[in-house]
Design a protein around this motif. Structure first.
Motif, PDB file in Angstrom:
ATOM      1  N   THR A 200      -4.054  -2.543  -4.242  1.00  0.00           N
ATOM      2  CA  THR A 200      -3.103  -3.310  -3.430  1.00  0.00           C
ATOM      3  C   THR A 200      -3.466  -4.784  -3.409  1.00  0.00           C
ATOM      4  O   THR A 200      -2.595  -5.659  -3.522  1.00  0.00           O
TER       5      THR A 200
ATOM      6  N   LEU B 292       1.514   4.188  -5.976  1.00  0.00           N
ATOM      7  CA  LEU B 292       0.156   4.205  -5.442  1.00  0.00           C
ATOM      8  C   LEU B 292      -0.090   5.498  -4.668  1.00  0.00           C
ATOM      9  O   LEU B 292      -1.180   6.071  -4.694  1.00  0.00           O
ATOM     10  N   GLN B 293       0.928   5.940  -3.944  1.00  0.00           N
ATOM     11  CA  GLN B 293       0.792   7.165  -3.165  1.00  0.00           C
ATOM     12  C   GLN B 293       0.635   8.389  -4.064  1.00  0.00           C
ATOM     13  O   GLN B 293      -0.067   9.352  -3.721  1.00  0.00           O
TER      14      GLN B 293
ATOM     15  N   LEU C 239      -2.889   7.593  -6.525  1.00  0.00           N
ATOM     16  CA  LEU C 239      -4.161   7.461  -5.809  1.00  0.00           C
ATOM     17  C   LEU C 239      -4.048   8.039  -4.393  1.00  0.00           C
ATOM     18  O   LEU C 239      -4.335   7.359  -3.409  1.00  0.00           O
TER      19      LEU C 239
ATOM     20  N   PRO D  94      -8.515   6.184  -0.749  1.00  0.00           N
ATOM     21  CA  PRO D  94      -8.015   5.021  -0.002  1.00  0.00           C
ATOM     22  C   PRO D  94      -8.702   3.720  -0.401  1.00  0.00           C
ATOM     23  O   PRO D  94      -8.077   2.656  -0.410  1.00  0.00           O
TER      24      PRO D  94
ATOM     25  N   ARG E  84      -7.134   2.519  -3.520  1.00  0.00           N
ATOM     26  CA  ARG E  84      -5.762   2.105  -3.229  1.00  0.00           C
ATOM     27  C   ARG E  84      -5.751   0.703  -2.603  1.00  0.00           C
ATOM     28  O   ARG E  84      -4.891  -0.107  -2.909  1.00  0.00           O
TER      29      ARG E  84
ATOM     30  N   ALA F  36       0.821  -1.212   0.000  1.00  0.00           N
ATOM     31  CA  ALA F  36       0.000   0.000   0.000  1.00  0.00           C
ATOM     32  C   ALA F  36       0.854   1.260   0.000  1.00  0.00           C
ATOM     33  O   ALA F  36       0.403   2.322  -0.447  1.00  0.00           O
TER      34      ALA F  36
END
Length: 200
Positions: free
Chosen positions: A55, A40-41, A44, A48, A51, A35
């Protein structure tokens, strides 16, 4: 000094709890690391839920990739190397083998493991073995005698049908005893061990 019954209870409790705690921690650790992947950070950051979904997809692809690798010669070598490293660490090897066997049993069941039996080995010691369902050309039955607590190693023995003792013990109870190095208590009370010993 703690009473012996308390020691057994503590040992049995650890056999159950430690694999669960370790497994949960490992899954949570892997999920969190996935995650926290930079892409991803950045892609997205404000979603959450999405994300988490991405994940899970990455985790599923990772599991499938490792599973495919395990079907190759390289995978066999890596798995053997990992088993060897884990089994060199005294406490961790118990947790590792218990967790591994629990996952294998949960995913594949115990259909491939035949009925547990008792055989008398060297120096007259009686040990737990498992039927493989195979026989030799001369009629001997092939049994697997696992080591404890690492049941991924052991001995393949060929015995005459009358050279082992049948029990009413389940595969799960026998595996619990072997994996826990004798500390795990058998749930089956129908045929106590001392009764089987007297029949021999």
């Amino acid at each position: 000094m703690l009473p012996s019954s308390w020691k057994r209870d503590v040992a049995s409790g650890l056999v159950v709890l430690i694999p669960v705690i370790v497994t949960a921690y490992v899954v949570a650790f892997i999920f969190q690391r996935l995650a926290d992947l930079p892409f991803l950070q950045t892609t997205l950051p404000d979603n959450p839920g999405l994300r988490v979904l991405v994940t899970l997809v990455i985790f599923t692809l990772l599991v499938l990739s490792v599973g495919y690798l395990m079907r190759t010669a390289v995978g066999d070598y890596v798995e053997g190397l990992l088993d060897d490293v884990m089994n060199r660490i005294p406490l961790l090897r118990v947790v590792y083998n218990a967790s591994k066997m629990a996952v294998e049993t949960a995913l594949t069941g115990t259909d491939e493991l035949q009925k547990p039996v008792k055989i008398t080995t060297w120096h007259g010691h009686r040990m737990t073995a498992f039927k493989t369902g195979k026989t030799t050309p001369d009629g001997r039955e092939v049994l697997f005698l696992p080591t404890s607590p690492n049941i991924t190693t052991g001995f393949v023995v060929e015995v005459e049908p009358g050279e082992y003792t049948e029990t009413d013990e389940s595969v799960e109870d026998a595996l619990t005893r072997v994996l826990s190095a004798g500390f795990g208590e058998s749930r089956s009370k129908s045929v106590p061990i001392d009764v089987v010993e007297e029949d021999e």
